[in-house]
Write an enzyme that holds these catalytic residues in place. Structure first.
Site, PDB file in Angstrom:
ATOM      1  N   ASP A 488       0.831  -1.204   0.000  1.00 23.87           N
ATOM      2  CA  ASP A 488       0.000   0.000   0.000  1.00 23.87           C
ATOM      3  C   ASP A 488       0.866   1.255   0.000  1.00 23.87           C
ATOM      4  OD1 ASP A 488      -2.378   1.404  -0.039  1.00 23.87           O
ATOM      5  OD2 ASP A 488      -3.215   0.397   1.711  1.00 23.87           O
ATOM      6  N   ASP A 558     -10.633   2.078  -3.428  1.00 24.52           N
ATOM      7  CA  ASP A 558     -11.159   1.723  -2.112  1.00 24.52           C
ATOM      8  C   ASP A 558     -12.679   1.689  -2.104  1.00 24.52           C
ATOM      9  OD1 ASP A 558      -8.667   1.461  -1.006  1.00 24.52           O
ATOM     10  OD2 ASP A 558      -8.685   3.375   0.049  1.00 24.52           O
TER      11      ASP A 558
END
Length: 746
Positions: A488, A558
């Site tokens: 990430d 997301d």
């Protein structure tokens, strides 16, 4: 076969040098060999052929590299005329500006976007590049250019893909002067389209939770700049473009020129219509705040810029890109591993991870057929929230008193492999690492250090930081049986300073950071060849053909609302293959819109990509587990088609359309999978008939509903001609309804 022409020290010998190359083989001999790369000594034109595309450029009378043709593949017998520089358009626009250059330095009255701009130590900024030599081998070609008086050499590299005709190009800048030079702008090269006035540009924009919006606008005189100044790729623009003719709105018809930049740093693509209505596209690292110090004897290699052509509309362009990415870009190409069905524990536990809780979730995930269990954030350091712990990559002893091994062993015993979330390039100020090394972050001395998500960006351009990140990741993978890293990256750059580099080299951070990022990925892959990696950046903020060379899958957003995802995934697939597009089934109602969607709808939305489950399984009912298990089984039966097949967008959710239909045809043509979605029905209108594409007209296909209902009267078997021209009706009414069906060729 490898040809190379010797370098000539003076440009007056250009004509003689070309004649020397001609001795290596006549055009007739080249045509008989059917080379993918050839040189015509009569016209001084290089030609590359691949797939259904021909690309050609040549050396004009001034020694400049000039574009000639890019489009539909031509006959091997066709020959191009000798190239001539374009005439000046009055005294205001000299020939250097109006000529369609392959690669041009800034100087001599150039007013269009340059490919290379440098400053010499004496303050001179004039750069005039002229042809020197070339070498070719198979599908690869390199052409050397040099400044007219200074020892700056540029090698233009070209590689054409035999199947798709997609061309990879990049430039290598070599400083052979006796001092350092500063590169102020460096592109991989320029694509030139046939002269015209009716072109339309398509590109992708977005923000967090709203990525991958397809935009379009006419190309008019002037310049359009797509870019990221964020240090990394960014969701605001993605480094992909497609250009067609205005009015060619059909997914499957019309000429399309398209391209993508393989660079994960700040980037820029300029689309410019010049004074003679020539459209040119130039791409490379962003020139904003850029200044790369290239010392004596050093060379600078630009990112790769990929370009292709299709005469089958934007759908055909996408399919070519998808095929190229699978066969030539992804790790382990041309046969990358299919994406396993994945479970991620974030929504169930967030930071509150521990051994017992993760084991319980693993048991539930295994019961529905999950193949990979991933533990997300919260397992390391003092990471109890997003305020602390980043940078301290040791297993939290309170949460995992015996390390990760008991959990990993449990996951393996359930028939799954184990994955882990990491964010290696970031640090919380509240961490042991930052307290020990506050100088390791991007910063300007004496200025505030801007935090985002309570974190700062480690300066990966520093060798000590690069070695620390590579070291802890290697240790983590060596000591634990980990099959997968979710890598990430949750903020963009601020204060992009590198004080230790010195003021002359400080801006090298924009390039050296990304090069070191790539080198860590490459090193990990070499040391741990069975480990797979996902590129994630707060959603889809670091997805490009550079990072895709070193990662196995990507996280597009997301936003996992299954209805929003139809538009997000639709945009994503214009540039990137569904084979790497992670798509999770998460909880309902969603945190995004507080919208309730059925479990079946959520699964069908996610099954159009690489299926994952991110819901809190602790809240599922027995009926949910049964439905999920059945749909996971169905997905595994169609997975190869979805991840490796040819995608057709039969109806898109663009422009607020209530309909979305995708169809994927397996590479061998034996299986066809279609998904249909309805946002809301209105006024008693039935769902539009679905006309399939890409089938064998004369073959027979059986049809089966995977989910939802086919309309009454649908035959169980029909010809490819029937399914494409008569079509299929699905029975969808109401709000947020979905159906899927599979055709099998007999």
């Amino acid at each position: 076969m490898h040809w190379i022409e010797p370098l000539f020290p003076r440009f007056a010998t250009l004509a003689a040098s070309i004649l020397l190359v001609a001795a290596a083989g006549s055009p007739g001999a080249q045509a008989q060999r059917r080379d993918t790369v050839s040189f015509d000594s009569a016209s001084h034109v290089f030609r590359l052929d691949g797939g259904d595309t021909t690309y050609a450029f040549g050396v004009n009378e001034n020694g400049e590299m000039q574009s000639v043709y890019w489009g539909k593949r031509l006959s091997g017998a066709d020959r191009f005329a000798a190239v001539k520089a374009s005439p000046a358009a009055a005294a205001f626009d000299l020939s250097v500006t109006t000529t369609p250059h392959e690669f041009v330095g800034w100087g001599g009255g150039l007013f269009v976007e340059p490919d290379l701009k440098v400053t010499f130590p004496d303050g001179n900024r004039d750069l005039k590049l002229r042809y020197l030599s070339y070498a070719k081998e198979g599908r690869a070609l390199s052409v050397v250019m040099k400044d007219i008086s200074r020892e700056v050499f540029v090698t233009l590299h070209y590689e054409i893909d035999q199947e798709t005709g997609i061309l990879r190009r990049w430039a290598d800048i070599d400083n052979r002067t006796n001092d350092s030079i500063v590169i102020e702008q460096a592109a991989a090269g320029t694509w030139n389209l046939p002269r015209g006035t009716d072109y339309r540009l398509r590109y992708l924009t977005g923000r967090w939770a709203a990525e991958w919006n397809l935009q379009e606008q006419p190309i008019r005189p002037g310049k359009i700049v797509l870019e990221s100044r964020r240090g990394t790729t960014g969701a605001q623009n993605n480094p992909w473009f497609a250009i067609d003719h205005e009015g060619d709105n059909d997914q499957e018809h019309g000429d399309v020129w398209f391209g993508a930049l393989g660079w994960s740093g700040s980037w820029q693509i300029a689309i410019e219509q010049d004074q003679l209505q020539q459209v040119r596209v130039t791409g490379g690292p962003n020139a904003f705040d850029f200044g790369y110090l290239l010392r004596k004897g050093e060379h600078f290699e630009t990112p790769s810029f990929y370009g292709g052509y299709s005469d089958h509309g934007i759908g055909g362009a996408s399919r070519e890109l998808h095929r190229f990415e699978i066969d030539s870009i992804l790790p382990h190409h041309p046969t990358p591993k299919l994406r396993p069905v994945l479970y991620n524990s974030w929504e169930a536990t967030e930071f509150n991870v521990d051994e017992a809780g993760q084991m319980a979730l693993a048991e539930k995930a295994a019961s529905i057929g999950v193949e990979r269990f991933v533990m997300d954030d919260g397992w390391f350091g003092q990471r109890n929230n997003d305020h602390a712990g980043l940078g301290d990559w040791y297993v939290n002893p309170q949460k995992f008193p015996h390390g990760l091994k008991p959990l990993i062993d449990k996951v393996h015993s359930l028939g799954m492999d184990f994955g882990l979330w990491v964010e290696p390039e970031m640090v919380n100020p509240d961490s042991d690492l930052y307290r020990k090394h506050p100088d390791w972050v991007l910063n300007f001395p004496g200025r505030p250090r801007t935090e985002a998500r309570n974190q700062l960006v480690l300066n990966l351009a520093r060798q000590d930081v690069r070695d620390y990140v590579a070291g802890f990741l290697d240790k983590l993978l060596t000591e634990n049986d980990i099959a997968f890293l979710k890598w990430d990256y949750n903020r963009n750059w601020s204060e992009p300073g590198w004080p230790a580099a010195g003021k002359d080299a400080e801006k090298n951070v924009y390039v050296d950071f990304i090069r070191n990022f790539y080198s860590i990925l490459a090193e990990l892959r070499a040391k741990h060849p069975n480990v797979e990696i996902e590129s994630c950046s707060g959603g889809g903020s670091r997805i490009d053909l550079g990072v895709m060379r070193l990662t196995d899958e990507v996280w597009p957003s997301d936003n996992t609302d299954a209805s929003d995802r139809l538009l997000i995934q639709n945009g994503f697939t214009y540039a990137y293959t569904p084979g790497v597009m992670m798509a999770w089934v998460t909880d309902s109602p969603t945190w995004v819109n507080q919208r309730s969607l059925s479990l079946e709808y959520r699964f069908l939305s996610s099954m159009q990509g690489s299926l994952g489950i991110g819901a809190n399984l602790n809240k599922w009912t027995p009926e949910d587990f049964a439905k999920a298990k059945a749909l996971v089984t169905e997905y595994k039966a169609i997975r190869e088609t979805i991840q490796r097949g040819d995608l057709y967008r039969l109806m898109t959710p663009e422009s607020n359309s209530p309909y979305s239909v995708t169809e994927t045809v397996a590479r061998d043509g034996r299986q066809v999978v279609a998904f249909a979605f309805l946002h809301s029905s209105a006024e008693l209108y039935p769902y539009p008939r679905i006309l399939l594409h890409g089938l064998d007209e004369n073959a027979m296909y059986n049809v089966k509903a995977l989910a939802g209902r086919l309309s009454d009267g649908t035959p169980l078997q029909g010809s490819g001609s029937y399914w494409m021209h008569h079509g299929v009706d699905v029975d969808l009414r109401g709000d947020f309804q979905a159906a899927a069906f599979v055709l099998t060729r007999q």
